[in-house]
Design an enzyme around this catalytic site. Sequence first.
Site, mmCIF file in Angstrom:
data_model
loop_
_atom_site.group_PDB
_atom_site.id
_atom_site.type_symbol
_atom_site.label_atom_id
_atom_site.label_comp_id
_atom_site.label_asym_id
_atom_site.label_seq_id
_atom_site.Cartn_x
_atom_site.Cartn_y
_atom_site.Cartn_z
ATOM 1 N N GLU A 120 0.857 -3.398 -3.377
ATOM 2 C CA GLU A 120 1.680 -4.583 -3.086
ATOM 3 C C GLU A 120 0.848 -5.860 -3.068
ATOM 4 O O GLU A 120 1.332 -6.935 -3.422
ATOM 5 C CB GLU A 120 2.430 -4.429 -1.766
ATOM 6 C CG GLU A 120 3.557 -3.405 -1.792
ATOM 7 C CD GLU A 120 3.080 -1.990 -1.484
ATOM 8 O OE1 GLU A 120 1.848 -1.774 -1.346
ATOM 9 O OE2 GLU A 120 3.939 -1.093 -1.381
ATOM 10 N N PHE A 149 11.210 4.086 11.623
ATOM 11 C CA PHE A 149 10.255 4.468 10.587
ATOM 12 C C PHE A 149 10.075 3.321 9.599
ATOM 13 O O PHE A 149 11.042 2.776 9.087
ATOM 14 C CB PHE A 149 10.751 5.720 9.844
ATOM 15 C CG PHE A 149 9.837 6.118 8.704
ATOM 16 C CD1 PHE A 149 8.523 6.506 8.955
ATOM 17 C CD2 PHE A 149 10.285 6.084 7.393
ATOM 18 C CE1 PHE A 149 7.675 6.848 7.913
ATOM 19 C CE2 PHE A 149 9.438 6.423 6.346
ATOM 20 C CZ PHE A 149 8.136 6.806 6.607
ATOM 21 N N GLN A 150 8.841 2.955 9.349
ATOM 22 C CA GLN A 150 8.468 1.863 8.442
ATOM 23 C C GLN A 150 9.104 0.533 8.807
ATOM 24 O O GLN A 150 9.445 -0.264 7.950
ATOM 25 C CB GLN A 150 8.784 2.247 6.987
ATOM 26 C CG GLN A 150 7.946 3.441 6.543
ATOM 27 C CD GLN A 150 7.877 3.626 5.045
ATOM 28 O OE1 GLN A 150 8.821 3.316 4.327
ATOM 29 N NE2 GLN A 150 6.762 4.140 4.566
ATOM 30 N N LYS A 207 18.137 -2.708 4.956
ATOM 31 C CA LYS A 207 18.708 -1.832 3.928
ATOM 32 C C LYS A 207 20.230 -1.914 3.880
ATOM 33 O O LYS A 207 20.825 -1.970 2.815
ATOM 34 C CB LYS A 207 18.267 -0.391 4.168
ATOM 35 C CG LYS A 207 18.620 0.524 3.009
ATOM 36 C CD LYS A 207 17.915 1.864 3.120
ATOM 37 C CE LYS A 207 18.211 2.718 1.890
ATOM 38 N NZ LYS A 207 17.554 4.031 1.979
ATOM 39 N N MET A 222 -22.543 -13.754 -3.404
ATOM 40 C CA MET A 222 -22.514 -15.007 -2.662
ATOM 41 C C MET A 222 -23.014 -14.814 -1.237
ATOM 42 O O MET A 222 -23.693 -15.672 -0.682
ATOM 43 C CB MET A 222 -21.095 -15.593 -2.662
ATOM 44 C CG MET A 222 -21.007 -16.959 -2.038
ATOM 45 S SD MET A 222 -22.112 -18.150 -2.817
ATOM 46 C CE MET A 222 -20.991 -18.928 -3.988
HETATM 47 C C1 LIG Z 1 -11.247 -10.183 1.042
HETATM 48 C C2 LIG Z 1 -12.551 -10.825 1.273
HETATM 49 N N1 LIG Z 1 -13.487 -10.215 2.016
HETATM 50 C C3 LIG Z 1 -14.695 -10.790 2.213
HETATM 51 C C4 LIG Z 1 -14.967 -12.017 1.679
HETATM 52 C C5 LIG Z 1 -16.324 -12.672 1.939
HETATM 53 N N2 LIG Z 1 -17.047 -12.854 0.674
HETATM 54 C C6 LIG Z 1 -17.069 -14.027 0.010
HETATM 55 S S1 LIG Z 1 -17.903 -13.942 -1.416
HETATM 56 C C7 LIG Z 1 -18.283 -12.321 -1.171
HETATM 57 C C8 LIG Z 1 -19.096 -11.557 -2.164
HETATM 58 C C9 LIG Z 1 -18.386 -11.383 -3.436
HETATM 59 O O1 LIG Z 1 -19.101 -10.458 -4.190
HETATM 60 P P1 LIG Z 1 -18.762 -10.189 -5.698
HETATM 61 O O2 LIG Z 1 -17.325 -10.026 -5.889
HETATM 62 O O3 LIG Z 1 -19.639 -9.109 -6.201
HETATM 63 O O4 LIG Z 1 -19.109 -11.576 -6.385
HETATM 64 P P2 LIG Z 1 -20.485 -12.350 -6.604
HETATM 65 O O5 LIG Z 1 -20.630 -13.304 -5.467
HETATM 66 O O6 LIG Z 1 -21.581 -11.366 -6.661
HETATM 67 O O7 LIG Z 1 -20.247 -13.059 -7.893
HETATM 68 C C10 LIG Z 1 -17.756 -11.871 0.039
HETATM 69 C C11 LIG Z 1 -17.929 -10.522 0.570
HETATM 70 C C12 LIG Z 1 -13.945 -12.638 0.939
HETATM 71 N N3 LIG Z 1 -14.100 -13.860 0.406
HETATM 72 N N4 LIG Z 1 -12.767 -12.023 0.723
#
Ligand SMILES: Cc1ncc(C[n+]2csc(CCOP(=O)(O)OP(=O)(O)O)c2C)c(N)n1
Lengths: 558, 169
Positions: free
Chosen positions: A48, A110-111, A160, A470
């Site tokens: 979803e 439920f749900q 529903k 990042m």
């Molecule tokens: C759902 C979610 N969880 C955690 C984060 C925190 N966060 C920001 S950038 C990042 C790393 C992203 O890694 P990747 O997708 O491998 O991209 P890269 O930075 O290596 O290009 C994280 C964990 C986020 N933005 N979104």
Amino acid sequence: MKTGAKILIESLAKEGVDIIFGYPGGSVLPIYDELYDSSIRHILMRHEQAAVHAADGYARASGRVGVCLATSGPGACNLVTGIATAYMDSVPVVAITGQVPTSMLGNDAFQESDITGITLPVTKHNYLVKHAGELAGVVREAFFIAKTGRNGPVLIDIPKDVNTDLIADPAPAPETVSLRGYQPTYRGHTRQIERAIDLLMKAERPIIYAGGGVIASGASGELVELAERLMLPVTATLMGLGCIPCNHPLNLGMLGMHGTEYANYAVTECDLLLAIGVRFDDRVTGKIETFAPHAKVVHIDVDPAEIGKNKPVDVPIVGDAKAVLADMLARIRKRDGPSQWLHKIDVWKENHPLRYREGDGLHPQYVIQQLSDLLNGEGVIVSEVGQNQMWAAQYYCFRHPRQWISSGGLGTMGYGFPAAIGAHFARPGEQVFDIAGDGSIQMNIQELGTVAHYTIPVRIAILNNMYLGMVRQWQELFYDRRYSYTELPAVDFVKIANAYGVEGMRVDSRDEVRPALQAAIDAEGPFVLDFRIEREENVFPMVPAGAAINEMIGGHQQ
Amino acid sequence: MKAHTLSILVENKAGVLSRVAGLFSRRGFNIESLAVGVCEEPNMSRITVVAYGDDAQIEQVKKQLNKLIDIVKVSDITYRDHVDRELALIKVGAETGATRAEIMQIASIFRAKIIDVGTRTVVLEVTGDSEKIDALEKLLPQYGIKELVRTGKIAILRGSKTVKSQKPE
Ligand SMILES: Cc1ncc(C[n+]2csc(CCOP(=O)(O)OP(=O)(O)O)c2C)c(N)n1
């Protein structure tokens, strides 16, 4: 006699809906039964969250309302991240959820989950429909609210029994919606517009700071016209990229945390900041006290709550960006530009270009540049979140609005791939690329099932650094290289793609980049590219959190 | 930081109170007092909220409240000429005839009414602005306040001015 579900589907068709992204379950069975022989197409996603991101990507790529559908309880709860994503970026999405029958509401049936309660802070508005007779009116209102004023997501929760109830003479939806508590202002106040023009004419170092509001209101044409008439340099936020062609001489690219040095210097030195459809987000302003410290500020926004929220404003103009800019243009004639200022900016551009250290390795920036070159800056570029997103924003040369689709406000990893699926259905003939990281792509990787199932030609370019890049970058710079839980073991994305029946290719060297991208571009169906990039490449320049935006690290001097 | 009184006209729709209350807590504001009731317009209610904040913060809350679809009008009447009232019911211990007489005397000074007399307690009803009710409250602990119920503040503009919805153009 009509069932609630039939009224719902007919009402959606009346709003012009031709596609719904969804996932079935018990409470929405009546709706799915109506969809079975409806002219509205339904795309069965694999989660979803992906359904709501796809609706969001569809909306951003088309400017129309995106629609998603989920069952009650877990289905509805899985929508929440995507609804919040759309809310933060002001995207018109209508989310429809099933609910337990009205007789069981509040019984922990439920749900059952209180999805209108849960989504209260992340929707523009939401409804729990108690009678089938209300459905037509609610759908009309929901679409109206989603796509007028400051756009945003609206959720409709339908028990529903409301879907199965038979209505003898369903009242049609009113032709026009009139809500006492909702009357957005579109035309700017004349006096304020005149004051703004006055300041613009007197300014010696003016700059336009443009954001997602320009894209949302379709004001790019007016913006470029204004910039050219008065020779105003333009810098855009992450959400505003594409509002002016990247190769336009007045374009300064993105500002803020990973903006260009010249955009950040120009904003810091400007004496007039014309802010349009922006919200002075902390990722843009850095330390707010030092953001455009010498400037008079004119702020145009359709949402009065954004004006003066983070920074005091000299001339507030509440209104739709397109309407306000058109009113400004009607009062402005062409003039010679502030040549000293433009010259100063040109020198900054010359001396501090965006750049990276090029070596033998595979640099992600190079991948983006080559893609931009091969697609001639056309196509729809969607991103995940992290370094991949910033490199795409910095190095892709966007020509048009709605070409760049990215989760800005919430920064939702896992957004890109499903949003790219939605973007494809909005703009079927175009190349759609998801620029991904190896972390983000694994958050909705199950959608390989969807693209394989419907042969959706979305291309995924994974900039694979085997890190949550990042976060690793912040650990490198601010936590003494203590890479706490940010390393990811190698994943063979080509094998995963193949297992779903999707083509894939691994790319290890610079020479392979263009042929691989070309193969993806030429593919009939979906395609996965696994670029094994320099693992510790950083996104520069960078403004450390809380610093002034002209205090960048990793810029030209270093 | 100052107590601000907001008068809010809302559509009588399910959940409207949680929308309003949720917005305050989400934006980090404590609601000091809250009163809701029907009003002169059909299908509408009026909410009076008292909250602390500086003028800029309250202005932001006002704008955010205005964005809620079911909210028709928000008015910060703090600096406008208005009257306000609260109602309190206070149950105090009154074991002896003497204390009862004392309490009745205090009540009459405050124009409070005795609305219930039990064998060991009496219940006072008082209306007035917050200061008056606070003052009465301060005099009663010596008798033992068993229970105290206070409504939120309600407020109305003086003269012919009103807090009304604008008609759609
Ligand atoms: C759902 C979610 N969880 C955690 C984060 C925190 N966060 C920001 S950038 C990042 C790393 C992203 O890694 P990747 O997708 O491998 O991209 P890269 O930075 O290596 O290009 C994280 C964990 C986020 N933005 N979104």
